[in-house]
Design an enzyme around this catalytic site. Structure first.
Site, PDB file in Angstrom:
ATOM      1  CB  THR A 106     -13.288  -6.219  -8.948  1.00  9.94           C
ATOM      2  OG1 THR A 106     -12.481  -5.699  -9.990  1.00  9.94           O
ATOM      3  CG2 THR A 106     -14.637  -6.562  -9.538  1.00  9.94           C
ATOM      4  CG  ASP A 141     -15.679  -1.811  -8.823  1.00 14.92           C
ATOM      5  OD1 ASP A 141     -14.640  -1.202  -8.497  1.00 14.92           O
ATOM      6  OD2 ASP A 141     -15.673  -2.996  -9.223  1.00 14.92           O
ATOM      7  NE  ARG A 196     -11.009   2.948  -6.472  1.00 21.08           N
ATOM      8  CZ  ARG A 196     -11.048   3.394  -5.211  1.00 21.08           C
ATOM      9  NH1 ARG A 196     -10.586   2.649  -4.245  1.00 21.08           N
ATOM     10  NH2 ARG A 196     -11.574   4.554  -4.936  1.00 21.08           N
ATOM     11  CE  LYS A 222     -13.429  -2.890 -12.227  1.00 17.96           C
ATOM     12  NZ  LYS A 222     -13.209  -2.977 -10.790  1.00 17.96           N
ATOM     13  N   GLY A 224     -10.170  -9.836 -10.929  1.00 15.41           N
ATOM     14  CA  GLY A 224      -8.865 -10.489 -10.945  1.00 15.41           C
ATOM     15  C   GLY A 224      -7.900  -9.665 -11.777  1.00 15.41           C
ATOM     16  CB  SER A 261     -11.205  -7.307  -3.220  1.00 15.90           C
ATOM     17  OG  SER A 261     -11.517  -6.169  -3.985  1.00 15.90           O
ATOM     18  CG  ASP A 271     -12.903  -3.987  -1.578  1.00 16.81           C
ATOM     19  OD1 ASP A 271     -12.929  -4.202  -2.800  1.00 16.81           O
ATOM     20  OD2 ASP A 271     -11.940  -4.283  -0.844  1.00 16.81           O
ATOM     21  CB  SER A 300     -14.620  -1.933  -5.158  1.00 12.21           C
ATOM     22  OG  SER A 300     -14.313  -3.282  -5.030  1.00 12.21           O
TER      23      SER A 300
END
Lengths: 277, 223
Positions: free
Chosen positions: A44, A60, A62, A76, A90, A172, A209, A212
């Site tokens: 995320t 995002d 994923r 999300k 999380g 993240s 990242d 994500s």
């Protein structure tokens, strides 16, 4: 009159009975060389920004299970109330259930007060629940909305601490997104600029990242109106294959051919209608 | 205690799993007629600064504040609980609550749950009976009144400065200067403290708050 109770009374709180079993299983599995299944996380990048007329939330799409993408297009940004939405990072199950529980309680509260719910109320409810579970509920949230006191934005951590800020990022990919915010945020932006800023912040998370990826969802909340833009930007469209891998008819030579027709007769036919009344 | 499930790979950096802490430098000083309180503004998760403009000076009542250090979640939860209890008590009493009462409420909670909590709190304020008072409630749940008190991870670096520069009977302006300089020194040396210096003066007249931004902090010799 004797009463038979079928269900056992819940002693309340978490049940840690399976921890010993899990520890033994993990040791056994590791001995065989495999790794135990991982909880699905939303790696995320989520973020939010307060602008002139309200708040813009971004995320995002994923969801990962260890190093594998479990869902390429998960949602999300969760609904809390008509004027309040919440992004979750999380553990996917924790963010989903926590936001649903607070959404339900907030609706009841709103009916009781007869007023539109306030963002600070949702913040209180979320932080008190997460603190009660001492961080075991892995939900890191970005809560935003517009109420009678204007636009508000909160970041909520799994242990139950919250920060009220004009711009926040979580997950993240939060460092990548925060870098974009720290460079280009200004107070009282216009809507288009705010949407561009959030889109770029999430894009920074998606491309820098590993946790994500995929698309960028946006949610623009103003007084009396919510624009849920899913997807706002498909940053990772699947490419079109340039070549065909099908073999042409006649590639494999046919040596013999034998056809056996299967004759099937209908022996019995019965129709049972379902009672849908 | 973090669940061992979550250590996989470098996909999730360490700071996504560390608890949020207010690394912190906090301070409170009594003067004739009130108190001066101050704090830095940094909240960290591991090596990442989660909030660089935190307000660690939390109002508990109209003329009673607390300075929070330790776990952000624990101190926020305790402060919310004490704010409720003190507000209720004040309504029952129909008068302004004593600073000592607020400090006792903090002490009761911090001592009772000392094994579960990580909270170092300085309670400071003004009440009509005893004027300006500073009470410190460090980790473990002790409570004691001090004319000047420092706390948080950055406090270790300024005990010498505070002990040598504090004088009884300083004026409000002298206390403000003293606090700002002490916190600046602490922020300079402690990695978990930084950002801006938030100050507040609590007296019979009410609460005056101010912020000293990074470039306006007092300058000391750079070694």
């Amino acid at each position: 009159m004797a009463s038979v109770s079928v269900c056992q009374y819940h002693s309340g709180g978490f049940s840690f009975e399976n921890c010993k079993r899990n520890a033994l299983l993990e040791a056994d599995i590791n001995k065989l060389g495999f790794s135990s299944p991982a909880a699905r996380k939303t790696g995320t990048t989520i973020c939010g920004v307060v602008y002139k007329d309200g708040v813009v939330l971004g995320a995002d799409t994923r969801a990962t299970e260890g190093m594998v993408v479990a869902d390429k297009n998960c949602s999300k940004i969760h609904y809390i109330s008509p004027n309040i939405y919440c992004c979750g990072a999380g553990t996917a199950a924790d963010t989903e259930m926590t936001t649903q529980i607070i959404s339900s309680n907030l609706e009841l509260h709103s009916l009781s007060t007869g007023r539109l719910p306030r963002v600070t109320t949702a913040n209180r409810m979320l932080k008190q629940m997460l603190f009660r579970y001492q961080g075991y509920i892995g939900a890191a949230l970005v809560l935003g909305g517009v109420d009678c006191n204007g636009p508000h934005l909160y970041s909520i951590y799994p242990h139950g601490s919250t920060d009220k800020l004009p711009y926040v990022t979580m997950g993240s990919g939060s460092l990548a997104a925060m870098a974009v915010f720290e460079d280009r945020y200004r107070p009282n932006m216009e809507e288009e600029e705010a949407k561009r800023l959030v889109r770029d912040a999430i894009a920074a998370g998606i491309f820098n990242d590993l946790g994500s990826g995929s698309n960028i969802d946006l949610c623009v909340i103003t007084k009396g109106n919510v624009d849920y833009l899913r997807p706002h930007d498909m940053a990772n469209k699947k490419g079109v294959r340039t070549g065909s891998y099908r073999y042409k008819h006649g590639t494999t030579g046919v040596l013999t051919k034998a056809v056996t027709p299967l004759n099937l007769e209908v022996v019995e036919e019965s129709v049972q209608t379902m009672d849908t009344s | 205690i973090v669940s061992t499930f979550n250590n996989y790979n470098d996909l999730y950096p360490d700071w996504t799993q560390t608890e949020v802490s207010t690394g912190t430098s906090i301070m409170a000083v009594e003067f004739e007629g009130g108190v001066v309180i101050g704090a830095d503004s940094r909240t960290t998760t591991g090596a990442y600064i989660a909030n660089r403009v935190t307000d660690k000076l939390t109002p508990i009542h109209e003329r009673i504040f607390c300075c929070r250090s330790g776990s952000a979640a624990d101190t926020q939860a305790i402060a919310d609980a004490v704010t409720y209890q003190l507000g209720f008590h004040s309504i029952e009493l129909d008068e302004a609550p004593l600073v000592q009462t607020a400090a006792s409420l903090f002490r009761d909670m911090c001592y009772r749950y000392r094994e579960e909590l990580m909270a170092g709190i300085i309670v400071a304020g003004w009440d009509p009976r005893r004027g300006g008072q500073v009470y410190t409630v460090p980790v473990g749940g002790m409570m004691t009144r001090q004319p000047v008190s420092v706390g948080g991870s950055g406090s270790s670096y300024i005990y010498g400065y505070v002990d040598s520069n504090y004088r009884a009977g300083m004026s409000k302006e002298e206390c403000l200067k003293f606090t700002a300089e002490a916190l600046t020194l602490a922020m300079e040396r402690d990695g978990s403290s930084g950002g801006v210096v938030r100050l507040a003066v609590i007296s019979e007249q009410g609460v005056e708050r101010q912020v000293i931004l990074g470039n306006q902090l007092p300058k000391f010799s750079t070694v």
